[in-house]
Design an enzyme around this catalytic site. Structure first.
Site, PDB file in Angstrom:
ATOM      1  N   LYS A 160       0.779  -1.156  -0.027  1.00 28.80           N
ATOM      2  CA  LYS A 160      -0.045  -0.092   0.028  1.00 28.80           C
ATOM      3  C   LYS A 160       0.822   1.251   0.113  1.00 28.80           C
ATOM      4  CE  LYS A 160       0.595   0.933   4.733  1.00 28.80           C
ATOM      5  NZ  LYS A 160       0.775   2.078   5.236  1.00 28.80           N
ATOM      6  N   THR A 219      -3.891   5.206   3.419  1.00 26.09           N
ATOM      7  CA  THR A 219      -2.667   5.656   3.041  1.00 26.09           C
ATOM      8  C   THR A 219      -2.716   6.680   1.759  1.00 26.09           C
ATOM      9  OG1 THR A 219      -1.711   3.791   4.065  1.00 26.09           O
ATOM     10  CG2 THR A 219      -0.207   5.046   2.682  1.00 26.09           C
TER      11      THR A 219
END
Length: 331
Positions: free
Chosen positions: A191, A248
């Site tokens: 991620k 994120t």
């Protein structure tokens, strides 16, 4: 558990120490710099990492690693992923026998392509069942500010995972357990790379369709790699997969997204480092993740293009064109 240690005094290490203390543990933090340890110990603040956050009095700090971990039944490690092996080489043997080692790091090691739990087992010479990973949407400033959040505690020993779950459960933090160590660690590492791409797209003024596509196709390539390594596909639809990825990518608190924005503005890697005042984990991990994918014959086109932008000087606009120009195929 009455004694815990947190190795590392960055934002996430400090926030995690706060969580453990508020859940009932006496916590000793290890800091590399004496000024940071003194501030935590005497003033109960770590302004460089979490400005404006008052830390519980149950937290103290030291620059002596042996002192920090002495008597600790839980030791959480929150250092930059690429420094873990070198640090553990110095610390091996310091941990209490039978203590639980909690990895707060999200990365893949350069050169070896090993996950952080594998590095801990190999370098600290501890059994695999002693290592637990905390993953999920863990933006430290939000957790430190006690905004409601959920996270995942993963490991091969279910009883140990439950113990860590209870050691960090609070009215504002809800931990879930998982047996999928591989999936949780991969979700946390990849991620960061996708968030770099998301930041580039945002800085270039690309819209919500582009951003949604990056998140979903980024999740798809994460799941492909996970399947090749034996992860549970359902993990990537949960907190450690989609949850961490969305947080994120979308949050201005994310170092990886912010770093990607600098690259999207046309800055070189070196210029982006100066502007962001630090290197995001995804910048180094993208190399290791690319190598891991190639070793298992897995296509990860977004990761490949991020690596080219970060390390080969490719123009982000060219990278977008290359992604859009790939051969048509079913989803």
């Amino acid at each position: 558990m009455t004694r815990a240690a947190v190795i590392g005094s960055g934002a996430w290490g400090t926030a995690f120490a706060k969580v453990l203390a508020e859940a009932g543990a006496d916590v000793t933090m290890w800091a590399r710099r004496d000024a940071v340890a003194t501030s935590i110990r005497d003033s109960h603040v770590n302004e460089g990492a979490l400005p404006g956050i008052k830390l519980p009095e149950r937290i103290t700090a030291t620059t002596d690693l042996a002192e920090a971990v002495a008597g600790a039944g839980l030791v959480a490690i929150a250092v930059p992923s690429q420094t873990l092996r070198g640090n553990l080489a110095e610390w091996a043997g310091a941990f209490e026998p039978g203590s639980t080692i909690v990895s707060l790091m999200k990365g893949i090691e350069l050169g070896t392509t090993k996950r952080m739990s594998q590095v801990i087992v190999e370098t600290a010479r501890v059994e695999q069942d002693r290592v637990v990973v905390v993953s999920g949407p863990n933006l430290a400033p939000e957790i430190a500010a006690e905004q409601p959040a959920a996270t995942v505690v993963a490991g091969t020993d279910a009883a140990r995972c439950r113990a860590v779950q209870h050691a960090m459960a609070l009215p504002y933090l809800r931990p879930y357990t998982s047996e999928d160590l591989i999936g949780c660690e991969l979700g946390g590492a990849v991620k960061n790379v996708i968030a770099l791409a998301y930041g580039m797209a945002a800085a270039m003024g690309l819209g919500d369709n582009t951003r949604a596509s990056l998140i979903t196709r980024g999740l798809a390539e994460t799941a492909r790699l996970g399947a090749a390594l034996g992860a549970d596909p359902l993990t990537f639809a949960g907190l450690a997969g989609l949850g961490d990825l969305v947080a994120t990518c979308s949050s201005p608190l994310s170092r990886n997204r912010t770093f990607g924005e600098q690259l999207g503005l046309g800055k070189t890697l070196e210029q982006a480092q100066v502007a962001a005042r630090q290197t995001a984990e995804g910048v180094k991990s993208c190399l290791a993740i690319r190598d891991l994918a190639r070793a298992h014959g897995v296509e990860m086109p977004i990761t490949e293009q991020v690596e080219k932008v970060c390390h080969e000087g490719a123009d982000p606009r060219v990278a977008v064109k290359l992604l859009m120009g790939r051969e048509m195929k079913p989803e």
